[in-house]
Motif scaffolding. Structure first.
Motif, short mmCIF file in Angstrom:
data_model
loop_
_atom_site.label_atom_id
_atom_site.label_comp_id
_atom_site.label_asym_id
_atom_site.label_seq_id
_atom_site.Cartn_x
_atom_site.Cartn_y
_atom_site.Cartn_z
N LEU A 32 1.10 6.59 -7.01
CA LEU A 32 -0.06 7.38 -7.43
C LEU A 32 0.13 8.86 -7.12
O LEU A 32 -0.30 9.72 -7.89
CB LEU A 32 -1.33 6.85 -6.76
CG LEU A 32 -1.80 5.48 -7.25
CD1 LEU A 32 -2.99 5.00 -6.43
CD2 LEU A 32 -2.15 5.52 -8.72
N GLY A 33 0.78 9.16 -6.00
CA GLY A 33 1.06 10.56 -5.66
C GLY A 33 2.01 11.20 -6.66
O GLY A 33 1.81 12.35 -7.08
N LEU A 34 3.05 10.47 -7.05
CA LEU A 34 3.98 11.00 -8.04
C LEU A 34 3.31 11.16 -9.40
O LEU A 34 3.54 12.16 -10.11
CB LEU A 34 5.20 10.08 -8.16
CG LEU A 34 6.14 10.08 -6.96
CD1 LEU A 34 7.21 9.02 -7.13
CD2 LEU A 34 6.76 11.45 -6.77
N LEU A 35 2.47 10.21 -9.77
CA LEU A 35 1.75 10.31 -11.04
C LEU A 35 0.81 11.51 -11.04
O LEU A 35 0.76 12.26 -12.02
CB LEU A 35 0.96 9.02 -11.30
CG LEU A 35 0.18 8.95 -12.61
CD1 LEU A 35 1.15 8.93 -13.78
CD2 LEU A 35 -0.69 7.72 -12.63
N PRO A 89 0.81 -1.23 0.00
CA PRO A 89 0.00 0.00 0.00
C PRO A 89 0.84 1.27 0.00
O PRO A 89 0.50 2.25 -0.67
CB PRO A 89 -0.82 -0.10 1.29
CG PRO A 89 -0.85 -1.54 1.62
CD PRO A 89 0.45 -2.09 1.13
N LEU A 90 1.96 1.25 0.72
CA LEU A 90 2.83 2.43 0.75
C LEU A 90 3.40 2.69 -0.64
O LEU A 90 3.43 3.83 -1.11
CB LEU A 90 3.95 2.24 1.76
CG LEU A 90 4.94 3.39 1.87
CD1 LEU A 90 4.22 4.66 2.31
CD2 LEU A 90 6.04 3.04 2.83
N GLY A 91 3.83 1.65 -1.33
CA GLY A 91 4.36 1.81 -2.69
C GLY A 91 3.31 2.32 -3.65
O GLY A 91 3.60 3.17 -4.51
N VAL A 142 2.50 18.77 -1.37
CA VAL A 142 2.18 17.35 -1.52
C VAL A 142 3.44 16.51 -1.42
O VAL A 142 3.47 15.46 -0.76
CB VAL A 142 1.44 17.10 -2.86
CG1 VAL A 142 1.40 15.64 -3.20
CG2 VAL A 142 0.04 17.68 -2.80
N PHE A 143 4.52 16.96 -2.06
CA PHE A 143 5.78 16.23 -2.02
C PHE A 143 6.32 16.19 -0.58
O PHE A 143 6.77 15.14 -0.11
CB PHE A 143 6.79 16.87 -2.96
CG PHE A 143 8.09 16.15 -3.03
CD1 PHE A 143 8.18 14.92 -3.65
CD2 PHE A 143 9.23 16.69 -2.46
CE1 PHE A 143 9.38 14.24 -3.72
CE2 PHE A 143 10.43 16.03 -2.51
CZ PHE A 143 10.51 14.79 -3.14
N ALA A 144 6.27 17.31 0.13
CA ALA A 144 6.77 17.36 1.51
C ALA A 144 5.92 16.47 2.42
O ALA A 144 6.47 15.76 3.28
CB ALA A 144 6.76 18.81 2.01
N CYS A 145 4.62 16.48 2.24
CA CYS A 145 3.75 15.63 3.05
C CYS A 145 4.01 14.15 2.76
O CYS A 145 3.99 13.32 3.66
CB CYS A 145 2.28 15.96 2.81
SG CYS A 145 1.78 17.52 3.54
N SER A 146 4.27 13.82 1.49
CA SER A 146 4.58 12.44 1.13
C SER A 146 5.88 11.99 1.78
O SER A 146 5.97 10.88 2.31
CB SER A 146 4.67 12.28 -0.38
OG SER A 146 3.46 12.61 -0.99
N LEU A 147 6.90 12.84 1.75
CA LEU A 147 8.16 12.51 2.40
C LEU A 147 7.99 12.35 3.90
O LEU A 147 8.53 11.41 4.50
CB LEU A 147 9.20 13.58 2.10
CG LEU A 147 9.85 13.53 0.72
CD1 LEU A 147 10.83 14.67 0.57
CD2 LEU A 147 10.52 12.21 0.49
N LEU A 148 7.23 13.25 4.51
CA LEU A 148 6.98 13.16 5.94
C LEU A 148 6.24 11.86 6.29
O LEU A 148 6.56 11.20 7.27
CB LEU A 148 6.18 14.36 6.41
CG LEU A 148 5.85 14.42 7.90
CD1 LEU A 148 7.13 14.53 8.71
CD2 LEU A 148 4.93 15.58 8.19
#
Length: 111
Positions: free
Chosen positions: A44-47, A37-39, A76-82
């Motif tokens: 999907l976030g990057l897409l 699920p994390l992958g 969005v990128f910062a939240c994904s990294l966090l």
């Protein structure tokens, strides 16, 4: 490296535990229930971020400055990294000498 080398837990990859009733093996929980699920969320976030960055000004519903779009993409990128960092801290990779002590079924039974 073979998949058998990645899991040093006595129960192996499972998915169903032979030692505990109504439980999954720790290797299966770590590999499938946490990683997949994390992958998918990261992919999907990057897409979606790529799709939003390619929108032209004419296709947007309102004329908005591009800095707003880029600010949202950075957020969005910062939240994904966090999120990834938090998940890695909460669910550390188990070393062969340190098998996981908790499982989903034992947590549900204690509640």
């Amino acid at each position: 490296m073979l998949p058998g080398d990645l899991c040093r837990h006595p129960e192996g990859w499972g998915p169903v535990s032979r030692l505990r009733p109504f439980d999954l093996t720790p290797c299966f929980e770590d590999a499938v229930l946490l990683s997949v699920p994390l992958g998918l969320l990261v992919a999907l976030g990057l897409l979606r971020s790529w799709h939003l960055s390619r929108l032209s000004a004419l296709r947007r519903t309102q004329k908005v400055n591009t800095w707003l779009l880029w600010a949202k993409l950075v957020r969005v990128f910062a939240c994904s990294l966090l999120f990834i960092v938090i998940v890695m801290e909460l669910f550390p990779i188990s070393l062969p000498s340190d098998p996981p002590r908790l499982s989903l079924a034992s947590f549900c039974q204690s509640a």
